[in-house]
Scaffold this motif. Structure first.
Motif, PDB file in Angstrom:
ATOM      1  N   LYS A  27     -24.187  67.836  38.124  1.00 51.34           N
ATOM      2  CA  LYS A  27     -23.590  66.525  37.395  1.00 51.34           C
ATOM      3  C   LYS A  27     -23.597  66.828  36.017  1.00 51.34           C
ATOM      4  CE  LYS A  27     -23.975  63.150  41.194  1.00 51.34           C
ATOM      5  NZ  LYS A  27     -24.413  62.054  41.862  1.00 51.34           N
ATOM      6  N   TRP A  28     -24.646  67.385  35.554  1.00 55.19           N
ATOM      7  CA  TRP A  28     -24.856  67.601  34.162  1.00 55.19           C
ATOM      8  C   TRP A  28     -24.054  68.613  33.452  1.00 55.19           C
ATOM      9  CZ3 TRP A  28     -27.429  65.361  30.606  1.00 55.19           C
ATOM     10  CH2 TRP A  28     -28.406  64.215  30.690  1.00 55.19           C
ATOM     11  N   ILE A  29     -23.803  69.667  34.416  1.00 60.82           N
ATOM     12  CA  ILE A  29     -22.782  70.645  34.104  1.00 60.82           C
ATOM     13  C   ILE A  29     -21.585  70.280  33.926  1.00 60.82           C
ATOM     14  CG2 ILE A  29     -21.651  72.824  35.049  1.00 60.82           C
ATOM     15  CD1 ILE A  29     -24.467  73.562  35.852  1.00 60.82           C
ATOM     16  N   THR A  30     -21.134  69.148  34.746  1.00 69.00           N
ATOM     17  CA  THR A  30     -19.769  68.436  34.778  1.00 69.00           C
ATOM     18  C   THR A  30     -19.520  67.968  33.554  1.00 69.00           C
ATOM     19  OG1 THR A  30     -19.627  68.130  37.181  1.00 69.00           O
ATOM     20  CG2 THR A  30     -18.437  66.961  35.872  1.00 69.00           C
ATOM     21  N   ALA A  31     -20.758  67.130  33.056  1.00 67.98           N
ATOM     22  CA  ALA A  31     -20.686  66.590  31.710  1.00 67.98           C
ATOM     23  C   ALA A  31     -20.522  67.165  30.462  1.00 67.98           C
ATOM     24  CB  ALA A  31     -21.920  65.545  31.479  1.00 67.98           C
ATOM     25  N   LEU A  32     -20.870  68.476  30.634  1.00 71.21           N
ATOM     26  CA  LEU A  32     -20.899  69.296  29.628  1.00 71.21           C
ATOM     27  C   LEU A  32     -19.583  70.279  29.536  1.00 71.21           C
ATOM     28  CD1 LEU A  32     -24.494  70.714  29.539  1.00 71.21           C
ATOM     29  CD2 LEU A  32     -23.335  69.175  27.974  1.00 71.21           C
ATOM     30  N   THR A  33     -18.891  70.534  30.828  1.00 66.57           N
ATOM     31  CA  THR A  33     -17.730  71.468  30.969  1.00 66.57           C
ATOM     32  C   THR A  33     -16.441  70.930  29.945  1.00 66.57           C
ATOM     33  OG1 THR A  33     -18.537  72.268  32.845  1.00 66.57           O
ATOM     34  CG2 THR A  33     -16.274  72.629  32.549  1.00 66.57           C
ATOM     35  N   VAL A  34     -15.720  71.474  29.222  1.00 69.17           N
ATOM     36  CA  VAL A  34     -14.819  71.122  28.513  1.00 69.17           C
ATOM     37  C   VAL A  34     -13.300  71.227  29.626  1.00 69.17           C
ATOM     38  CG1 VAL A  34     -13.275  71.434  26.573  1.00 69.17           C
ATOM     39  CG2 VAL A  34     -15.752  71.835  26.362  1.00 69.17           C
ATOM     40  N   ASP A  35     -13.178  72.117  30.157  1.00 70.54           N
ATOM     41  CA  ASP A  35     -11.962  72.652  30.993  1.00 70.54           C
ATOM     42  C   ASP A  35     -11.999  71.484  32.070  1.00 70.54           C
ATOM     43  OD1 ASP A  35      -9.917  73.658  32.217  1.00 70.54           O
ATOM     44  OD2 ASP A  35     -10.748  75.473  32.788  1.00 70.54           O
ATOM     45  N   THR A  36     -10.742  70.737  32.202  1.00 69.73           N
ATOM     46  CA  THR A  36     -10.682  69.678  33.219  1.00 69.73           C
ATOM     47  C   THR A  36     -10.340  70.331  34.547  1.00 69.73           C
ATOM     48  OG1 THR A  36      -8.400  69.756  32.928  1.00 69.73           O
ATOM     49  CG2 THR A  36      -9.682  68.247  31.677  1.00 69.73           C
ATOM     50  N   LYS A  37     -10.116  71.589  34.787  1.00 67.37           N
ATOM     51  CA  LYS A  37      -9.802  72.252  36.115  1.00 67.37           C
ATOM     52  C   LYS A  37     -11.312  72.413  36.756  1.00 67.37           C
ATOM     53  CE  LYS A  37      -5.130  73.770  35.666  1.00 67.37           C
ATOM     54  NZ  LYS A  37      -4.421  74.781  35.878  1.00 67.37           N
ATOM     55  N   VAL A  38     -12.189  73.185  35.907  1.00 62.66           N
ATOM     56  CA  VAL A  38     -13.395  73.505  36.171  1.00 62.66           C
ATOM     57  C   VAL A  38     -14.294  72.253  36.518  1.00 62.66           C
ATOM     58  CG1 VAL A  38     -15.461  74.583  35.368  1.00 62.66           C
ATOM     59  CG2 VAL A  38     -13.008  75.638  35.121  1.00 62.66           C
ATOM     60  N   LYS A  39     -14.136  71.408  35.715  1.00 61.65           N
ATOM     61  CA  LYS A  39     -14.855  70.013  35.945  1.00 61.65           C
ATOM     62  C   LYS A  39     -14.713  69.316  37.054  1.00 61.65           C
ATOM     63  CE  LYS A  39     -15.478  67.530  32.099  1.00 61.65           C
ATOM     64  NZ  LYS A  39     -15.552  66.529  30.945  1.00 61.65           N
ATOM     65  N   ARG A  40     -13.406  69.311  37.316  1.00 65.00           N
ATOM     66  CA  ARG A  40     -12.709  68.605  38.845  1.00 65.00           C
ATOM     67  C   ARG A  40     -13.768  69.576  39.925  1.00 65.00           C
ATOM     68  NH1 ARG A  40      -9.569  65.539  41.273  1.00 65.00           N
ATOM     69  NH2 ARG A  40      -8.372  66.395  43.246  1.00 65.00           N
ATOM     70  N   ARG A  41     -13.684  70.849  39.624  1.00 64.40           N
ATOM     71  CA  ARG A  41     -14.260  71.648  41.048  1.00 64.40           C
ATOM     72  C   ARG A  41     -15.646  71.485  41.134  1.00 64.40           C
ATOM     73  NH1 ARG A  41     -11.224  76.832  39.029  1.00 64.40           N
ATOM     74  NH2 ARG A  41      -8.974  76.443  39.477  1.00 64.40           N
ATOM     75  N   ILE A  42     -16.294  71.399  39.938  1.00 62.48           N
ATOM     76  CA  ILE A  42     -17.761  71.109  39.924  1.00 62.48           C
ATOM     77  C   ILE A  42     -18.002  69.944  40.522  1.00 62.48           C
ATOM     78  CG2 ILE A  42     -19.932  71.076  38.456  1.00 62.48           C
ATOM     79  CD1 ILE A  42     -18.587  73.208  36.718  1.00 62.48           C
ATOM     80  N   LEU A  43     -17.394  68.805  39.921  1.00 63.15           N
ATOM     81  CA  LEU A  43     -17.682  67.273  40.486  1.00 63.15           C
ATOM     82  C   LEU A  43     -17.349  67.473  42.068  1.00 63.15           C
ATOM     83  CD1 LEU A  43     -18.580  64.980  39.485  1.00 63.15           C
ATOM     84  CD2 LEU A  43     -16.230  64.108  39.107  1.00 63.15           C
ATOM     85  N   CYS A  44     -16.391  67.825  42.417  1.00 63.36           N
ATOM     86  CA  CYS A  44     -16.033  67.833  43.745  1.00 63.36           C
ATOM     87  C   CYS A  44     -17.170  68.351  44.660  1.00 63.36           C
ATOM     88  CB  CYS A  44     -14.717  68.282  44.071  1.00 63.36           C
ATOM     89  SG  CYS A  44     -13.279  67.456  43.595  1.00 63.36           S
TER      90      CYS A  44
END
Length: 56
Positions: A27-44
């Motif tokens: 969840k912390w990495i999701t908050a720090l990630t800029v790329d929306t596709k990568v953010k979605r993958r990590i959050l899922c």
């Protein structure tokens, strides 16, 4: 639980033995990630690990 290759790579890079800490870290990495596709993958992945089926 089925994981695809990308989810396995994320867990290999950021996971640890403690499930609670792994979910918190993702969840912390999701908050720090800029790329929306990568953010979605990590959050899922974090949500998948946080589901009730995994904890039992």
């Amino acid at each position: 639980m089925k994981l695809n290759i990308e989810e396995k790579k994320i867990l290999y890079a950021f996971g640890c033995e403690n499930l609670e800490n792994t979910i918190r870290r993702l969840k912390w990495i999701t908050a720090l990630t800029v790329d929306t596709k990568v953010k979605r993958r990590i959050l899922c992945l974090a949500r998948k690990l946080d589901s009730e089926n995994v904890r039992e």
